[in-house]
Each structure stands twice: as structure tokens, then as C-alpha cells.
Design a protein around this motif. Structure first.
Motif, PDB file in Angstrom:
ATOM      1  N   THR A  78       0.833  -1.210   0.000  1.00 11.00           N
ATOM      2  CA  THR A  78       0.000   0.000   0.000  1.00 11.00           C
ATOM      3  C   THR A  78       0.865   1.257   0.000  1.00 11.00           C
ATOM      4  O   THR A  78       0.584   2.219  -0.724  1.00 11.00           O
ATOM      5  CB  THR A  78      -0.949   0.008   1.212  1.00 11.00           C
ATOM      6  N   ALA A  79       1.929   1.260   0.807  1.00  6.48           N
ATOM      7  CA  ALA A  79       2.817   2.431   0.870  1.00  6.48           C
ATOM      8  C   ALA A  79       3.537   2.628  -0.459  1.00  6.48           C
ATOM      9  O   ALA A  79       3.640   3.759  -0.956  1.00  6.48           O
ATOM     10  CB  ALA A  79       3.824   2.272   2.001  1.00  6.48           C
ATOM     11  N   ALA A  80       4.025   1.538  -1.045  1.00  2.99           N
ATOM     12  CA  ALA A  80       4.743   1.632  -2.318  1.00  2.99           C
ATOM     13  C   ALA A  80       3.832   2.160  -3.419  1.00  2.99           C
ATOM     14  O   ALA A  80       4.218   3.027  -4.200  1.00  2.99           O
ATOM     15  CB  ALA A  80       5.300   0.264  -2.703  1.00  2.99           C
ATOM     16  N   ALA A  81       2.599   1.649  -3.468  1.00  2.00           N
ATOM     17  CA  ALA A  81       1.655   2.078  -4.496  1.00  2.00           C
ATOM     18  C   ALA A  81       1.247   3.539  -4.308  1.00  2.00           C
ATOM     19  O   ALA A  81       1.159   4.306  -5.273  1.00  2.00           O
ATOM     20  CB  ALA A  81       0.419   1.180  -4.484  1.00  2.00           C
ATOM     21  N   ALA A  82       1.008   3.937  -3.062  1.00  2.00           N
ATOM     22  CA  ALA A  82       0.608   5.319  -2.781  1.00  2.00           C
ATOM     23  C   ALA A  82       1.695   6.299  -3.183  1.00  2.00           C
ATOM     24  O   ALA A  82       1.427   7.336  -3.798  1.00  2.00           O
ATOM     25  CB  ALA A  82       0.278   5.470  -1.297  1.00  2.00           C
ATOM     26  N   TYR A  83       2.942   5.962  -2.853  1.00  5.10           N
ATOM     27  CA  TYR A  83       4.061   6.853  -3.158  1.00  5.10           C
ATOM     28  C   TYR A  83       4.252   6.999  -4.663  1.00  5.10           C
ATOM     29  O   TYR A  83       4.399   8.113  -5.175  1.00  5.10           O
ATOM     30  CB  TYR A  83       5.341   6.317  -2.517  1.00  5.10           C
ATOM     31  N   ARG A  84       4.224   5.896  -5.386  1.00  6.49           N
ATOM     32  CA  ARG A  84       4.488   5.947  -6.812  1.00  6.49           C
ATOM     33  C   ARG A  84       3.366   6.633  -7.590  1.00  6.49           C
ATOM     34  O   ARG A  84       3.615   7.336  -8.564  1.00  6.49           O
ATOM     35  CB  ARG A  84       4.765   4.546  -7.352  1.00  6.49           C
ATOM     36  N   ALA A  85       2.123   6.452  -7.130  1.00  8.80           N
ATOM     37  CA  ALA A  85       0.985   7.066  -7.820  1.00  8.80           C
ATOM     38  C   ALA A  85       0.676   8.473  -7.321  1.00  8.80           C
ATOM     39  O   ALA A  85      -0.120   9.188  -7.939  1.00  8.80           O
ATOM     40  CB  ALA A  85      -0.252   6.183  -7.673  1.00  8.80           C
ATOM     41  N   GLY A  86       1.287   8.867  -6.198  1.00  8.73           N
ATOM     42  CA  GLY A  86       1.022  10.189  -5.646  1.00  8.73           C
ATOM     43  C   GLY A  86      -0.391  10.330  -5.110  1.00  8.73           C
ATOM     44  O   GLY A  86      -1.053  11.351  -5.326  1.00  8.73           O
ATOM     45  N   VAL A  87      -0.852   9.296  -4.393  1.00  3.99           N
ATOM     46  CA  VAL A  87      -2.217   9.284  -3.868  1.00  3.99           C
ATOM     47  C   VAL A  87      -2.189   8.922  -2.380  1.00  3.99           C
ATOM     48  O   VAL A  87      -1.134   8.678  -1.800  1.00  3.99           O
ATOM     49  CB  VAL A  87      -3.108   8.261  -4.625  1.00  3.99           C
ATOM     50  N   SER A  88      -3.365   8.891  -1.783  1.00  2.00           N
ATOM     51  CA  SER A  88      -3.516   8.496  -0.387  1.00  2.00           C
ATOM     52  C   SER A  88      -4.214   7.144  -0.329  1.00  2.00           C
ATOM     53  O   SER A  88      -5.285   6.972  -0.911  1.00  2.00           O
ATOM     54  CB  SER A  88      -4.339   9.539   0.381  1.00  2.00           C
ATOM     55  N   LEU A  89      -3.591   6.176   0.353  1.00  5.81           N
ATOM     56  CA  LEU A  89      -4.164   4.842   0.508  1.00  5.81           C
ATOM     57  C   LEU A  89      -4.117   4.427   1.972  1.00  5.81           C
ATOM     58  O   LEU A  89      -3.107   4.623   2.642  1.00  5.81           O
ATOM     59  CB  LEU A  89      -3.392   3.804  -0.328  1.00  5.81           C
ATOM     60  N   LYS A  90      -5.204   3.831   2.438  1.00  3.97           N
ATOM     61  CA  LYS A  90      -5.227   3.304   3.798  1.00  3.97           C
ATOM     62  C   LYS A  90      -4.854   1.831   3.787  1.00  3.97           C
ATOM     63  O   LYS A  90      -5.372   1.051   2.986  1.00  3.97           O
ATOM     64  CB  LYS A  90      -6.613   3.471   4.429  1.00  3.97           C
ATOM     65  N   ASP A  91      -3.954   1.450   4.679  1.00  4.30           N
ATOM     66  CA  ASP A  91      -3.559   0.052   4.838  1.00  4.30           C
ATOM     67  C   ASP A  91      -4.447  -0.560   5.924  1.00  4.30           C
ATOM     68  O   ASP A  91      -4.309  -0.237   7.099  1.00  4.30           O
ATOM     69  CB  ASP A  91      -2.084  -0.025   5.241  1.00  4.30           C
ATOM     70  N   ASP A  92      -5.367  -1.416   5.509  1.00  6.00           N
ATOM     71  CA  ASP A  92      -6.302  -2.014   6.467  1.00  6.00           C
ATOM     72  C   ASP A  92      -5.602  -2.899   7.489  1.00  6.00           C
ATOM     73  O   ASP A  92      -6.090  -3.063   8.615  1.00  6.00           O
ATOM     74  CB  ASP A  92      -7.366  -2.843   5.730  1.00  6.00           C
ATOM     75  N   ARG A  93      -4.452  -3.469   7.118  1.00  7.88           N
ATOM     76  CA  ARG A  93      -3.745  -4.374   8.022  1.00  7.88           C
ATOM     77  C   ARG A  93      -3.154  -3.630   9.211  1.00  7.88           C
ATOM     78  O   ARG A  93      -3.198  -4.102  10.342  1.00  7.88           O
ATOM     79  CB  ARG A  93      -2.628  -5.101   7.256  1.00  7.88           C
ATOM     80  N   THR A  94      -2.619  -2.443   8.962  1.00 10.67           N
ATOM     81  CA  THR A  94      -1.965  -1.677  10.027  1.00 10.67           C
ATOM     82  C   THR A  94      -2.785  -0.480  10.497  1.00 10.67           C
ATOM     83  O   THR A  94      -2.512   0.079  11.555  1.00 10.67           O
ATOM     84  CB  THR A  94      -0.599  -1.157   9.537  1.00 10.67           C
TER      85      THR A  94
END
Length: 203
Positions: free
Chosen positions: A20-36
Motif C-alpha cells: 500500500t505504501a509503495a503504491a501510494a508513493y508511486r501514484a502520488g495518492v492516499s491509501l489506507k492500509d487495512d492491516r496496520t
């Protein structure tokens, strides 16, 4: 002069990373990681030229749904969540030609491995080399269908198991993909009327 670059790296919990962190950074978006429960917000990131998701037939989900599904399928503390392909896009090509090249390669990975692919195209940084157009493609380490995440792909299997099935090792597969990228870059350059060519072979 078109330059060649295609590196392939794992995104692994063993090194403290998450899909989730890798995808958010590369796409320049905000993503919530449900696991953490953590929210990875990179909406202020500049230089993202284009983003796109590619799926096998019959699969459709948001970026957040995709990477939470990928995270949720892994239980090990050292699990690999994704594979990242970092690609140099020929500066000789137009934005649309670069987009077509990057997405065509991502779709070839989807077709070959049955995975989902997350494409993020980046512009050169203002202070860096102005020819440095590049793309990051994150693919899931598991096959994906309308029913969800399935088994690990051949890229993630141990070489011993692959040899037993008569399939190329992980390193051999990566070399095949690196060669494929060079072929696709050269075809795109030729279609656009440029004489420049790239090679995946070391100088």
C-alpha cells in the motif's frame, strides 16, 4: 540517444516495506492500509504524469482495494507483497507514446503471470536530467481472479521447484522480461520514426 534501464526489485515486509505504501508513493495518492490502520498520503508528490491499473479479464478494483487484498493474502512477517519494475521511458517519444509503451509492457506482465499491475509514469525532476522519463510498475506476487488472490506466480517460486516443473528460474525469467522491454522500446521508437535503439545487454 535513448537509454536502457529495467530493474526488477521485490517489495517485501522483511525490509519494512508494504504494498500500500509503495503504491501510494508511486501514484502520488492516499491509501489506507487495512492491516496496520496506517494512511499513506502522498497527494503532495509532484511529477506523476500518468497512473493506471491493469487486470486480468473479469477483475476490476480500486488501487486501495487491490493492495489491501495483496496485503491480506500474506501472513508471513517477511512476505513479498509486490514486484517493482523500474523502467526508463525513451525521451524521444511523446507523452502518449510513452504511456502506450508503459501500459503495453504492464499488460504483457498481466497476461504472462495472471497478476494485477499498477502503473505510475513520472516526469523528470526539475533539477535532474530532463530526459529522465520513467515508469514504476508494481505487480502482485500472486495471481488474481474475480474470486480474489490465488497462488504465487512463477517469479516468486523457488528455483528448485521451477526446475522440477521444467520452467525457467527466477533470474532467467527476469532476463527474458528485460529483453522483452528492449524489444518493445525499439518497436515504439521505430513506429515513431526515430533511429535511436536500446539494448538490454551490458556494455
Amino acid at each position: 540517444m535513448a537509454s536502457y534501464h529495467c530493474s526488477v526489485k521485490p517489495v517485501s515486509r522483511a525490509s519494512g516495506r508494504s504494498g500500500t505504501a509503495a503504491a501510494a508513493y508511486r501514484a502520488g495518492v492516499s491509501l489506507k492500509d487495512d492491516r496496520t490502520g496506517e494512511v499513506h498520503d502522498y497527494t503532495r508528490k509532484q511529477g506523476v504524469e500518468h497512473t493506471e491499473l491493469a487486470f486480468p479479464h473479469g477483475v476490476n478494483m480500486s488501487r486501495e482495494e487491490l493492495w489491501n487484498a495483496a496485503e491480506g493474502a500474506e501472513k508471513r512477517k517477511d512476505a513479498r507483497i509486490a514486484r517493482e519494475f523500474e523502467l526508463a521511458l525513451p525521451a524521444e517519444l511523446s507523452k502518449e507514446q510513452r504511456r502506450e509503451l508503459a501500459t503495453d509492457f504492464a499488460k504483457s506482465l498481466v497476461d504472462r503471470y495472471g497478476v494485477a499491475a499498477d502503473i505510475a509514469m513520472h516526469e523528470p525532476s526539475r533539477k535532474g536530467d530532463q530526459r529522465n522519463y520513467h515508469a514504476h510498475i508494481l505487480i502482485t506476487t500472486r495471481k488474481i481472479t474475480a474470486q480474489g488472490m490465488g497462488e504465487k506466480t512463477d517469479l516468486e517460486r523457488e528455483d528448485k521447484a521451477l526446475r522440477a516443473m521444467g520452467r525457467p528460474s527466477g533470474r532467467e525469467q527476469i532476463e527474458i522480461l528485460r529483453a522483452d522491454w528492449a524489444i518493445m522500446c525499439n518497436a515504439a521508437l521505430e513506429r515513431a520514426g526515430h533511429e535511436a535503439r536500446v539494448s538490454h545487454k551490458s556494455l
